[in-house]
Design a protein around this motif. Structure first.
Motif, short mmCIF file in Angstrom:
data_model
loop_
_atom_site.label_atom_id
_atom_site.label_comp_id
_atom_site.label_asym_id
_atom_site.label_seq_id
_atom_site.Cartn_x
_atom_site.Cartn_y
_atom_site.Cartn_z
N ALA A 1 0.84 -1.21 0.00
CA ALA A 1 0.00 0.00 0.00
C ALA A 1 0.87 1.25 0.00
CB ALA A 1 -0.91 -0.01 1.22
N ILE A 2 1.92 1.22 0.82
CA ILE A 2 2.80 2.39 0.90
C ILE A 2 3.47 2.64 -0.46
CG2 ILE A 2 4.93 3.25 1.96
CD1 ILE A 2 4.03 1.82 4.55
N LYS A 3 3.89 1.53 -1.08
CA LYS A 3 4.55 1.64 -2.39
C LYS A 3 3.60 2.24 -3.42
CE LYS A 3 7.35 -1.41 -5.25
NZ LYS A 3 7.80 -2.79 -5.34
N GLN A 4 2.35 1.80 -3.35
CA GLN A 4 1.35 2.30 -4.30
C GLN A 4 1.12 3.80 -4.13
OE1 GLN A 4 -2.07 -0.15 -4.02
NE2 GLN A 4 -2.48 0.06 -6.19
N PHE A 5 1.10 4.23 -2.87
CA PHE A 5 0.88 5.65 -2.62
C PHE A 5 2.00 6.50 -3.21
CE2 PHE A 5 -2.12 5.80 1.27
CZ PHE A 5 -3.12 5.33 0.46
N LEU A 6 3.19 5.93 -3.24
CA LEU A 6 4.30 6.71 -3.79
C LEU A 6 4.36 6.59 -5.31
CD1 LEU A 6 6.94 5.75 -1.11
CD2 LEU A 6 6.05 8.04 -1.52
N LYS A 7 4.04 5.38 -5.80
CA LYS A 7 4.25 5.08 -7.23
C LYS A 7 3.06 5.48 -8.10
CE LYS A 7 3.93 0.60 -8.30
NZ LYS A 7 2.86 0.43 -9.25
N ASP A 8 1.85 5.33 -7.59
CA ASP A 8 0.69 5.49 -8.46
C ASP A 8 -0.05 6.81 -8.27
OD1 ASP A 8 1.23 3.06 -9.51
OD2 ASP A 8 -0.16 1.95 -8.25
N VAL A 9 0.56 7.74 -7.54
CA VAL A 9 -0.12 9.02 -7.33
C VAL A 9 0.54 10.08 -8.21
CG1 VAL A 9 -0.67 10.81 -5.63
CG2 VAL A 9 -0.78 8.40 -4.99
N GLU A 10 -0.30 10.85 -8.90
CA GLU A 10 0.21 11.90 -9.79
C GLU A 10 0.54 13.14 -8.98
OE1 GLU A 10 -1.84 13.04 -13.35
OE2 GLU A 10 -2.56 11.01 -13.66
N TRP A 11 1.72 13.13 -8.36
CA TRP A 11 2.11 14.29 -7.55
C TRP A 11 2.48 15.48 -8.44
CZ3 TRP A 11 0.89 14.12 -2.67
CH2 TRP A 11 0.87 12.90 -2.00
N GLY A 12 3.00 15.19 -9.63
CA GLY A 12 3.48 16.28 -10.48
C GLY A 12 4.77 16.87 -9.91
N ASP A 13 5.05 18.12 -10.27
CA ASP A 13 6.28 18.78 -9.79
C ASP A 13 6.01 19.43 -8.44
OD1 ASP A 13 7.79 18.19 -12.09
OD2 ASP A 13 6.75 19.80 -13.16
N LEU A 14 6.78 19.04 -7.45
CA LEU A 14 6.60 19.61 -6.10
C LEU A 14 7.94 20.11 -5.57
CD1 LEU A 14 4.47 16.89 -4.21
CD2 LEU A 14 3.65 19.05 -5.19
N ASP A 15 7.88 21.13 -4.72
CA ASP A 15 9.08 21.54 -4.00
C ASP A 15 9.29 20.62 -2.80
OD1 ASP A 15 9.69 23.78 -5.62
OD2 ASP A 15 8.03 24.85 -4.68
#
Ligand code: ADP
Length: 513
Positions: free
Chosen positions: A231-245
């Motif tokens: 689940a943790i991996k999915q939150f990092l891998k499958d979320v479209e964060w885009g460009d963030l500072d």
């Protein structure tokens, strides 16, 4: 404007440029080359207009477009470089979305590791292509639950946003995802985008929490180790964060499998903030958290002692109900910075329960000031540390006399700051907590972006407003003016006095346009 660049081993070696534009365009081009040189290509290729303006330390609004021109031209130069080095290549849809500015052949995502299966390699590539668009990743840890870790994580994220940063907040405290409640986002569900899940957008703060996936907030999450890791991996891998500072990660408590997964998956965390309570029994846990970070090579940005004493809701006096100072002692013993003590304050519980981060909604309170101190080492991670300069500018002014600007309608605060006809400028002495004098000024003609500059020229260093959009808040902060939104329609003197007493309560951002 034109840029030329040379790169070696994935790093920008040198950049030069020409422009036939004005002096401002020359300054922006020159700052863009300085910011790009020596960086990883993927970092330099995503430099923004704001980065250039921050590094230059302020610019007349009418010339800010020169920074945009420099950022866009530099980006085009990197795209051109990428084509020359790699040649046209058929990319997958996901790669186009995530890695379109990266031409680094040495990137670890470009090479398969020994023994890595196709699926593991594809997963790692997807994860790394997301994470490389996030400049700084900060994890908030605690030895045990209930010490205020999520509260601190939320307020760090909002405080960073208040100084103009693009911020994401990831809640992977999978057993108690409290961040949706703390931000008033209960009941929100996630939408799918072209390349993954879209985080929930709260005034441009990108928020992701397991809480958004649970149909019932009272549902207990019972997952075994590998599932949690997945689940943790999915939150990092499958979320479209885009460009963030910044991505601020609210980790599960302790030093077990879950925080370990977070640190291992992200790999290159920029720092950890460790939250503790003052009691001696908490000390052993904090030591473990610090040792945990050291073993994983995560720099400890510092320790926050939460629930340290009790802040009286009537007079604001802080009484030491239990022992205090444990956090400070540990930081001395273990050689890590001490970031501040936050007392137990019923206003914090109310803020959390009503979905209002106190750093924004009680921006004048001593607690919010401590919170702004806590983000200082995080901002200092920036190469140009431009935001640290902004914060220092604001806080240094707080020590001497300061001027509070208040938009007026019928003698009281006007909710529509951009369209009001008059401003009260109240000079106060923060040390003596006294209003010194008031001056009323006719507002300049309505013109986008003009007010922050106009008020800064008149010495204002705080604006108390009813409502204000995120972009306008950023412009005030860039001009060294702290912003409090959601203030009530009171007289300027009442507002200034309650600000000085630390009792100014801000409500909703009532006119967010
Ligand atoms: P954790 O993430 O460590 O489990 P939370 O941030 O969820 O802890 O906080 C637990 C509770 O304590 C929440 O109800 C929160 O409002 C409250 N809380 C946190 N910090 C303070 C404080 N300084 N004063 C009063 N209440 C606080």
């Amino acid at each position: 404007m034109e840029f030329w660049l040379t790169a070696r081993n994935g790093e920008v070696e040198s950049v030069s440029f020409i422009t036939d534009g004005c002096g401002y365009s020359l300054a922006c081009g020159s700052m863009a080359t300085t910011l790009a040189e020596g960086r990883r290509i993927e970092d330099a290729a995503v430099l923004r207009q704001q980065d250039i303006l921050d590094a230059l330390g302020g610019f007349p609004p009418e010339s800010e477009h020169c920074a945009l021109l420099a950022a866009n031209t530099l980006k085009t130069a990197f795209e051109d470089y990428q084509k020359r080095v790699k040649g046209p290549r058929k990319e997958s849809r996901r790669e186009q979305a995530a890695c379109d500015t990266c031409s680094d052949k040495d990137c670890s995502a470009a090479k398969r590791k020994n023994g890595e299966s196709d699926q593991d390699f594809a997963d790692r590539q997807a994860l790394e292509s997301r994470l490389c668009r996030i400049r700084r990743k900060i994890v908030v840890l605690s030895g045990k639950g209930g010490v205020g870790k999520s509260t601190i994580a939320v307020n760090i994220a909002v405080a960073l946003q208040m100084v103009g940063k693009r911020v994401g907040l990831l809640d992977i405290d999978i057993h108690g995802p409290s961040i949706p409640t703390m931000l008033g986002l209960e009941g929100k569900t996630l939408q799918g985008g072209a390349n993954g899940l879209l985080p929930v957008d709260l005034d441009e703060l990108k928020v992701m929490s397991l809480g958004f996936l649970l149909p019932d907030p009272d549902q207990a999450v019972i997952w075994r180790g590998p599932l949690k890791m997945g689940a943790i991996k999915q939150f990092l891998k499958d979320v479209e964060w885009g460009d963030l500072d910044y991505l601020v990660i609210d980790s599960p408590p302790g030093t077990g499998d879950e925080p370990l997964s977070v640190c291992q998956l992200i790999g290159n965390l920029d720092g950890a903030v460790v939250v503790t309570t003052p009691q001696k029994v908490a000390a052993a846990d904090v030591r473990k958290s610090i040792t945990f970070c050291r073993q994983l090579g995560v720099p400890v940005l510092g320790v926050v002692e939460n629930m340290s004493g009790f802040a009286c809701p009537k007079c604001g006096e802080i009484s030491a109900v239990f022992s205090t100072g444990g956090g400070k002692q540990i930081s001395v013993d273990m050689g890590v910075p001490f970031l501040g003590s936050i007392p137990m304050d019923p206003a914090i519980v109310t803020a959390c329960d009503s979905g209002r981060p106190f750093v924004r909604h009680a921006a004048a309170s001593p607690m919010a000031k401590i919170m702004r101190e806590i983000i200082r080492p995080i901002l200092a991670l920036e190469p140009a540390a431009a935001s640290a300069t902004i914060i220092e500018r604001i806080e240094n002014k707080e020590e001497t006399n300061m001027k509070i600007a208040i938009p007026l309608a019928d003698g009281k605060l006007s909710a529509h700051f951009g369209h009001c006809e008059r401003f009260a400028l109240i000079e106060v002495d923060p040390a003596e907590k006294k209003v010194l004098q008031r001056e009323d000024l006719d507002a300049p003609p309505h013109e986008p972006g003009l007010l922050p500059k106009w008020l800064a020229e008149r010495g204002a260093n705080l604006i108390i407003a009813g409502g204000m959009g995120q972009r306008a808040q950023g412009l005030f902060v860039e001009h060294g003016i702290q912003v409090i939104v959601g203030a009530p329609a009171e007289t300027p003197e009442n507002l200034a006095n309650s600000y000085l007493a630390g009792t100014l309560q801000a409500g909703d951002n009532v006119c967010d346009h």
